[in-house]
Design a protein around this motif. Structure first.
Motif, PDB file in Angstrom:
ATOM      1  N   THR A 159       2.192 -14.972 -10.242  1.00  0.00           N
ATOM      2  CA  THR A 159       1.497 -13.677  -9.933  1.00  0.00           C
ATOM      3  C   THR A 159       1.270 -13.603  -8.176  1.00  0.00           C
ATOM      4  N   PHE A 163       3.187 -10.425  -6.226  1.00  0.00           N
ATOM      5  CA  PHE A 163       2.175  -9.795  -5.270  1.00  0.00           C
ATOM      6  C   PHE A 163       2.378  -9.880  -4.006  1.00  0.00           C
ATOM      7  N   ILE A 183      -6.105 -10.268  -8.134  1.00  0.00           N
ATOM      8  CA  ILE A 183      -5.341 -10.978  -8.787  1.00  0.00           C
ATOM      9  C   ILE A 183      -6.319 -12.104  -9.434  1.00  0.00           C
TER      10      ILE A 183
ATOM     11  N   VAL B 151      -1.238  -4.058  -9.823  1.00  0.00           N
ATOM     12  CA  VAL B 151      -1.472  -5.339  -9.802  1.00  0.00           C
ATOM     13  C   VAL B 151      -1.350  -6.088 -11.069  1.00  0.00           C
ATOM     14  N   THR B 155       0.936  -8.793 -12.089  1.00  0.00           N
ATOM     15  CA  THR B 155       0.618 -10.085 -12.657  1.00  0.00           C
ATOM     16  C   THR B 155       1.262 -10.483 -13.911  1.00  0.00           C
TER      17      THR B 155
END
Lengths: 192, 192, 192, 192
Positions: A159, A163, A183, B151, B155
């Motif tokens: 992630t 991200f 996150i 997000v 993820t």
DNA sequence: CATGAATGAGGCTTCATTCAT
DNA sequence: TATGAATGAAGCCTCATTCAT
């Protein structure tokens, strides 16, 4: 690998810069030599060839990442702080060594099988380091017992890369401005 | 891009296979031609050059992924089912088109800036598709209102890649044996 | 060579245009086919290959040049008028068929020995035609008896090419504006 | 262009030989490398590419021609001697450097527009050098005041090329046996 | 006859690596 | 030890030619 002397380190740092800028195949030995301010032949005094230099550079990056990670995380904190620390560390490391990390993260396919394997092994090592933090947190009871710590580490790691890559390449944000809390929130509390 | 005829499709499928096996730079036009059972020159009848073929292949992969994703997800389900569907779809797509996805996921660095940009744009498109599913779930109330759907998509997407890449390359597991529930569990419920 | 039909002539005219624009090696069969509005394969129905087409085109040009030269010169005139006629004809021919002549004049080196030999032979033929005019003038007493008529023809021919090439490519003059009298004057009267 | 070292000169001399033999397009870099007794890659250490090498070779030839022309002509002589000197020089230069001159004279069409322009510019320079001799003779009164010196130079130059090309390629004469007097006679005294 | 899709030999160029200095 | 000139293997691409339709 132990760094023999300053010149070897210069070459590695140069390799990091150049490989990061261009990727493996578009990086030329001449450019690395220029960046290191040494002759092209000198590269071959310290490294057997291009792919060897690339591997050594990966190890060098890995060690640096893991060393700094270990120094940057205060183990006594609770799990939320640890995750935020890891995320922020990942961000800060990207800020300081963006080129290294990106190279390391992305160069998996366009290279020989041999190098690709080593790259995966290094990535594994890195995830294992994160895993150990999760493990400790699990043992201390701050996260659920039924969580697989490796899956958790992979979730965090995958992630974070996704991200930050997005923030850097698509949204062109500055590192210091990126807040990893969303996150960490999802990983900690889920989306439900 | 509209696929004019079967030969163009043959070449694209061959390109997917070869680029996936070797990455961009290690793939040779001759190898792609051989894989497609056409002459080397024929490639240039359909695609301007190597980088053009690579781009077209990416679009081809993207379209295929998104098309199949849209068909594979039943929107009426609850969020848990949707996430599991996406995860399983990702797994199944990897099983059926492993080469495509890996190529698409990994070829970001060792290519020209121009191609890299296009690759990022495609990846963005893909994440947006996943994002739209999250969005709908959010609107229907099955996930927290304070979740950023993008997000969340990142993820899920980053984690799935990390997870499957690891299973495939490190643990050498078969796709059908991989259970994505641990990931979906973390994303849904968090680790706390 | 006898021109079988209109299509063969179309191809030859197209060849003249294209070879003249680009020279031998930079001219592509496809371009000639396009210019002639026929399929690429059709070229091979009429000519064995590129070099054969080039040769046939040269003969075609030669014949055209010599035919038009013969029709354009009034033999009963005096030598000064004849030279001016030849010069003006060369100019007019260049104006009307610039591409042909330039191709013919210049394509001597960048081609195979075989084609080069034929080109020289054609050039020789052309000079011989001019030589015959000089010869007649010599016999009629309008030029000195000690003049070698072939040297004279070469002087005229070489000079005209040099002169017109210069005017066209360096000074970018229009053909109708070029007055060849200075050349004829030198050849007639000398520079002393 | 300054010749840096012997190897660069070797390559240029080899380029002159090969380009002269085959013309631009039929000359292969490998053949030039072989002729120069260097590796193919070495060519690219000294010249950016084939067209660059061709251009540099042209400049090299030009300089050589003009240098030798300046040294070979005694300016104090009368116009007849000067013309004979230029003619003989052209012949001798052809004898010594046949390949160079032929290349330079003939490679005008089968090359890119860019190179063609440079070739014309070089040819112009060469004619200007001859023009300057005519100019001096005109000023000294040994030729008619109404002669355009550039036309005169082009007449001489064009004729010499036509003449020698003919003698070499058609009549296969040896250079030392070619007497340029007939040409000089025509230019000096005219044909009337 | 006419076509143009398919072909593959051939050439320019790059760049990792070597080795004489 | 440090260098960089020299090398040549390897690959992308062009385009004349063929041949099935």
């Amino acid at each position: 690998m132990t760094i023999k002397n300053q010149k070897e380190k210069d070459i590695l740092e140069a390799a990091v810069k150049v490989f990061s800028r261009n990727g493996y195949h578009s990086s030329k030995m001449q450019e690395i030599a220029d960046q290191a301010s040494v002759g092209k032949g000198t590269l071959y005094e310290y490294f057997k060839g291009k792919s060897h230099l690339f591997e050594e550079m990966m190890v060098y990056c890995m060690d640096k990442y893991i060393d700094e990670l270990k120094n940057g995380i205060n183990k006594s904190k609770n799990i939320e702080d640890i995750l935020m620390d890891i995320a922020r560390f990942h961000g800060k490391f990207l800020k300081d060594h963006l080129d290294m990390v990106q190279t390391f993260m992305n160069n998996t396919t366009n290279i020989s099988d041999d190098i690709r394997c080593k790259a995966f092994a290094h990535r594994e090592l890195l995830i294992n380091t994160i895993t150990s933090y999760i493990e400790e947190a699990k043992e201390s009871g701050s996260i659920r017992k039924d969580i697989d710590e490796k899956v958790c580490a992979m979730t965090l790691f995958g992630t974070l890369n996704q991200f930050y890559t997005n923030k850097i390449y698509i949204e062109k944000e500055e590192f210091q401005d990126i807040d990893p809390y969303p996150i960490v929130d999802i990983i900690l509390n889920g989306i439900k």
